[in-house]
Design an enzyme around this catalytic site. Structure first.
Site, PDB file in Angstrom:
ATOM      1  N   TYR A 198      80.643 -37.745  -9.572  1.00 43.67           N
ATOM      2  CA  TYR A 198      80.931 -37.708  -8.136  1.00 43.67           C
ATOM      3  C   TYR A 198      81.038 -36.264  -7.644  1.00 43.67           C
ATOM      4  CZ  TYR A 198      82.087 -42.525  -9.286  1.00 43.67           C
ATOM      5  OH  TYR A 198      82.038 -43.810  -9.760  1.00 43.67           O
ATOM      6  N   HIS A 215      82.171 -52.181 -19.670  1.00 41.80           N
ATOM      7  CA  HIS A 215      83.617 -51.986 -19.773  1.00 41.80           C
ATOM      8  C   HIS A 215      84.349 -53.276 -19.426  1.00 41.80           C
ATOM      9  CE1 HIS A 215      83.038 -47.405 -18.785  1.00 41.80           C
ATOM     10  NE2 HIS A 215      82.374 -47.804 -19.854  1.00 41.80           N
TER      11      HIS A 215
END
Length: 346
Positions: free
Chosen positions: A126, A223
């Site tokens: 990001y 995940h």
């Protein structure tokens, strides 16, 4: 009151190599992948390793040119969503690492270590996206949104409460509660944000960003799958936690999270032409049903067993082969940056 867990010792050679329990058990600390309690978790570990990537592999040159051409509202939305995602992955890196310190089973420690590393990569990505498209002062302003925007703070309050409980009181119950909220984060909270970037991509805008997001999306699917299995296995071992009351807490947590996610999506996506907010709400409910199914729990939104956002299916519906969408197929052939390309195109 449950007994507090202690951080697992590095080596205890008098204990068996195969852990007696996932949390709060006995194990030597020596990891032999050929002798673990849940052998198929080695395949999950290998899949996670196979997903390795870095943000500087993605060519952002077209995004640099296109970001100023977006409407001001779309630029603001872009920055708000990046701030949300960065807030999540910052906290998730620390939370997964902390959880691993209490895991007796060394295979769980190893898998959680890889997940934590990937969350750190996500967080760094990001920063990489923002550094490509806006100056430093704007980057810093964007990262302030996560701790100042009132809707975002409301959106994250319960998650932070649950995550901080395991810091203050590390019991098995608080660890499982943290894992439940991790399934919400990995499988639900990201998705209105992801939808915005995929929406830009289908308009042929910000392709580099959407490619990076698709890598993150793929990781989060893995995940969420492992953490769901870890919850189920832990509750099977610790039957005192596997109660109607605890299951009802999970359902309540999911309903609250869905309501907050819909409120957030209306706030951040309300002006975006081409995203139907009713479909978005249905998509969020569908995601909640899917994550509950992964924990072998009943769906709570029977009208939303199928994803109503048809165009986004290629990105988020495939758990076993997530490299199916256009951007995943093409990213390794036309978006990697080297010293010979990328910057010459700016």
């Amino acid at each position: 009151m449950q007994q507090l867990l202690y951080k697992v010792k590095t080596l205890k050679p008098r204990n068996p190599n195969r852990a007696t329990h996932l949390f709060g058990g006995k194990a030597s600390g020596i990891l032999n992948w050929n002798d673990i309690k849940y052998p198929h978790w080695y395949k999950i570990y290998k899949r996670l390793l196979g997903n390795y990537w870095q943000s500087d592999e993605i060519n952002m040159s077209s995004d640099v040119k296109q970001f100023p051409t977006l409407s001001k509202r779309d630029r603001d939305t872009f920055l708000k969503i990046i701030s949300l995602l960065a807030t999540f992955d910052s906290s998730q890196t620390r939370t997964i690492l902390l959880t691993s310190l209490y895991a007796t089973d060394p295979s769980v420690q190893a898998i959680l270590a890889v997940i934590a590393q990937q969350e750190a990569v996500h967080n760094e990505s990001y920063s990489s996206i923002l550094s490509s498209i806006v100056p430093l002062n704007k980057q810093n302003e964007a990262f302030e949104i996560g701790r100042k925007d009132p809707i975002l703070l409301k959106r994250n309050q319960k998650l932070m409460e649950i995550y901080n409980q395991v810091v203050d009181t590390p019991t098995i119950e608080n660890i499982v509660r943290t894992l439940v909220y991790s399934t919400l984060l990995e499988g639900l909270f990201f998705y209105s944000g992801f939808a915005f970037f995929y929406h830009l991509a289908r308009r042929n805008k910000m392709i580099g960003t959407s490619t990076m997001i698709s890598y993150i999306n793929r990781d989060e699917l893995e995940h969420g799958r492992f953490i769901s299995e870890l919850i189920r296995a832990t509750l099977a071992e610790r039957t005192e936690l596997n109660t109607v009351e605890f299951v009802n807490w999970i359902y309540t947590s999911y309903q609250e999270a869905v309501d907050l996610e819909i409120e957030w999506s209306n706030y951040v996506l309300g002006h975006v032409t081409g995203i139907d907010l009713d479909e978005m709400a249905g998509f969020i409910k569908c995601r909640a049903n899917k994550m509950l199914r992964m924990m072998r729990l009943a769906e709570i939104y029977p009208a939303y067993t199928e994803n109503p956002m048809k165009w986004i299916r290629a990105y988020v519906d495939n758990f076993d082969d997530t490299k199916t969408d256009f951007f995943e197929q093409k990213s390794r052939t036309y978006t990697k940056v080297s010293s010979l390309n990328g910057f010459d195109e700016l």
